[in-house]
Design a protein around this motif. Structure first.
Motif, PDB file in Angstrom:
ATOM      1  N   PHE A  53       0.831  -1.200   0.000  1.00  4.81           N
ATOM      2  CA  PHE A  53       0.000   0.000   0.000  1.00  4.81           C
ATOM      3  C   PHE A  53       0.870   1.257   0.000  1.00  4.81           C
ATOM      4  CE2 PHE A  53      -2.816   3.147   2.063  1.00  4.81           C
ATOM      5  CZ  PHE A  53      -3.894   3.063   1.194  1.00  4.81           C
ATOM      6  N   ARG A  90       2.130   2.805  -3.553  1.00  2.00           N
ATOM      7  CA  ARG A  90       1.239   3.425  -4.533  1.00  2.00           C
ATOM      8  C   ARG A  90       1.522   4.918  -4.625  1.00  2.00           C
ATOM      9  NH1 ARG A  90      -1.748   6.178  -1.489  1.00  2.00           N
ATOM     10  NH2 ARG A  90      -3.057   5.669   0.229  1.00  2.00           N
ATOM     11  N   GLN A 103      -0.420   6.300 -15.178  1.00  2.00           N
ATOM     12  CA  GLN A 103       0.130   4.955 -15.354  1.00  2.00           C
ATOM     13  C   GLN A 103       0.680   4.779 -16.767  1.00  2.00           C
ATOM     14  OE1 GLN A 103      -0.118   2.417 -12.811  1.00  2.00           O
ATOM     15  NE2 GLN A 103       1.344   1.373 -14.083  1.00  2.00           N
ATOM     16  N   THR A 153       4.338   0.378 -14.860  1.00  2.00           N
ATOM     17  CA  THR A 153       3.826  -0.778 -14.133  1.00  2.00           C
ATOM     18  C   THR A 153       5.018  -1.499 -13.486  1.00  2.00           C
ATOM     19  OG1 THR A 153       3.963  -2.093 -16.154  1.00  2.00           O
ATOM     20  CG2 THR A 153       1.822  -1.138 -15.634  1.00  2.00           C
TER      21      THR A 153
END
Length: 154
Positions: free
Chosen positions: A38, A41, A47, A148
């Motif tokens: 978490f 991020r 993205q 990614t």
């Protein structure tokens, strides 16, 4: 001929019911891994998705070099990944070349290396541990662009 489902012993049934009811505690290592994931991020980042990069024609090499390309709406991140002695080297280029003051972060699960882009949009990092990595491009007055997560094996 009638088929009957396999018999389930009482211990397996009780374990399945316990899991379904949620009374088995989550192992601490799973909770720690979820918190760490978490924390990786980047809210608000654009993205950049992986694009298939064809192997150049006529090239024969025994080296373990891998070419990767990621694109977002207005930015391309190209990477050359080389593995040597169990470590990973990355050489990259951002195009079109962002303005001065652009910073690139190469993130792994355990460390982050930062580089200021050259005037031609190039950067390099050597000696990274193998495993998962992501590249983040921080441009002045723009949302960051993040690739990614990609796994590199030596």
């Amino acid at each position: 001929m009638t088929r009957h489902p396999a018999a389930i012993d009482d211990e397996s049934l009780i374990a399945a019911l316990r899991l379904a009811s949620g009374s088995d505690p989550v192992p601490a290592r799973v909770t720690a891994a979820a918190h760490a994931a978490f924390g990786l991020r980047l809210p608000g980042a654009v993205q950049a998705r992986s694009v298939v990069t064809p192997v150049p024609r006529g090239v024969r090499s025994t080296e373990e070099t891998r070419l990767l390309r990621f694109t977002a709406a207005e930015l391309t991140v190209e990477l050359e990944v080389t593995s040597l002695d169990g470590l990973v080297d990355l050489a990259g280029q951002i195009s079109p070349c962002p303005e001065a003051g652009t910073l690139v972060e190469i993130r792994t699960l355990h460390l982050t290396e930062s580089r200021v882009l050259s005037p031609t949009g190039q950067f390099a990092v050597t000696g990274l541990p193998p495993g998962w990595f992501s590249v983040v491009c921080h441009r002045p007055e723009c949302s960051p662009v993040v690739t990614t997560w990609t796994r590199i094996r030596p």
